[in-house]
Design an enzyme around this catalytic site. Sequence first.
Site, mmCIF file in Angstrom:
data_model
loop_
_atom_site.group_PDB
_atom_site.id
_atom_site.type_symbol
_atom_site.label_atom_id
_atom_site.label_comp_id
_atom_site.label_asym_id
_atom_site.label_seq_id
_atom_site.Cartn_x
_atom_site.Cartn_y
_atom_site.Cartn_z
ATOM 1 N N SER A 276 -1.405 -0.921 -1.049
ATOM 2 C CA SER A 276 -0.450 -0.090 -0.316
ATOM 3 C C SER A 276 -0.913 0.234 1.104
ATOM 4 C CB SER A 276 -0.192 1.211 -1.087
ATOM 5 O OG SER A 276 -1.409 1.866 -1.388
ATOM 6 N N ASP A 519 -1.958 13.416 -0.131
ATOM 7 C CA ASP A 519 -2.271 12.020 0.205
ATOM 8 C C ASP A 519 -3.139 12.002 1.462
ATOM 9 O OD1 ASP A 519 -2.440 9.360 0.770
ATOM 10 O OD2 ASP A 519 -0.286 8.962 0.760
ATOM 11 N N HIS A 522 -3.434 7.242 2.660
ATOM 12 C CA HIS A 522 -2.501 6.486 3.489
ATOM 13 C C HIS A 522 -2.337 7.180 4.838
ATOM 14 C CE1 HIS A 522 -1.487 5.381 -0.722
ATOM 15 N NE2 HIS A 522 -1.382 4.175 -0.195
#
Length: 550
Positions: A276, A519, A522
């Site tokens: 990702s 998160d 990312h």
Amino acid sequence: MIGKAPTTAPAMDLRKHHYIDHYLATISSKRRFVLGVAASFFVVSLMASTICPAAASSSPASLFSWFFSVSGRFSFHRSNDSATASSYVGNSTPSSSSLADSGNGTSATETLMENYSRSDSDRGSVKIHQCSPVNSSSSNPDEIKKTQTLFGKTEAASRPPEVKKSVPANYTDTSQNFSARKNNETKDSMRTKEGVYLKKCDIYDGRWVRDVTKPHYPPGSCPYIDGDFDCFKNGRPDDEYLRWRWKPHGCNIPSLNATDFLERLRGKRILFVGDSLNRNMWESLICILRNGIKDKRRVYEVSGRSKFKMQGYYSLRFEDYMCSVDFVRSPFLVKEQFLKNANGSDDERLRLDLLDESTAAYHRADIVVFNTGHWWTHEKTSSGIYYYQEGNHVYPVLEVMKAYKKALITWAEWVDRNINSHKTQVVFRGYSLTHFKGGQWNSGGQCHKETEPIYNETFIAKYPEKMIALEGILHKMETQVVYLNISRLTDYRKDGHPSIYRKKYNSTEEHIEAEKIQDCSHWCLPGVPDTWNELLYASLLREGRGSWKQ
């Protein structure tokens, strides 16, 4: 008498002889003068054709004006002999007498360099035929060519570029993102539309600097950003994390020119393969390139999808350039197996000796950008208990770093055997560091209060062991791989993660609850992955293969 003495000539005859002698001498002097002028004009024309062709084609008056302006730039000491001290121009070699010390102890060579450092007004240069002093400063054609590179596109030595000022070494013009290096360094430089940077420069060794021209595309403008990365739409209140640019020490990297990138990609395909984080980078590149397209309807995902978290192959088509920017999910690069046990439960295995099924797509790509690393930190991979398999052998336990190396070796051997490096450029992006504070992603780790990068290098993490292992394998490969070593530069950017802004919240209670699971792996888009793509752009230009030649 034996004979008589001769009689004296009359006075009139003697004056006549003197007059005739004077007349003949005058004619001879004029003839010598005319011949001298003609010879001088020939010499000056020859010099002009060598140093400044534009001057050579002009009128005699302009030609001699040019000659005296050029000769005025040189201060040669006349020797003590009656003969004139020797001088040189163009590519001729100076004699030893011309380099003798002058009366003030300054050599002719030093005087030359001093004259070159003066402004044009000090030298009395002629603007009609402004010729570069490059040809007069060196007898070595290679040095001439290298010096001309500083002033723009390299031209033949007989046609130097127009120069109005001498360019000092290490000059940096930030308005044009231009960096000129010393002459002995320009052999390692390469010119792009955005500026000059050194081929041997480590573009990953640098610092983040403020840049109000960022980002590459307006926040909230790109429909191909997954909701998890769209911090602007999810209500992140600050935007200072968008105003940073990576600046290598000692050189500049070109800003990513979307039109130039697309033109070089015309009729081709670039494919991102990995986890990702590579999807993060893929979406960033799509948005940068899309922002350079006037008719946005000419950019579309070929299957009509706009969300990309699910397993599958995604292809963004740029119709005006007949090119594609694609992504395929492969978080380990090697094959994941999902088996059913006798009791009906699922059993997962990671085949360290096989790549996954996505390899068929690699052959169709002109550029393939690989990555793996993020998923090697998860619980199952970290524990390594009955998870890793080679052939028919399942390891009861295997350390994660040993498994990681085995997987990379499998990938490297497959690339060496199956990728045609004359057609496909292989790129590997390094590990992107995380910034969880007080725990991990599933144990209360946070980063939502971070609004600035790390300034103090003592807080930078130790260089990842995974990257040391990767670099060792890349060095042993037969295939030349472009390595995007982004680990350290991303470690500074603790402010760039989605944190709690990975989705929208309908109430204050939901917002508070979101702080428990953040998160910090990312990156927001626009954001840090845009810089990864700038480094990809710079690296492809530096490799200079195919359509990426300068």
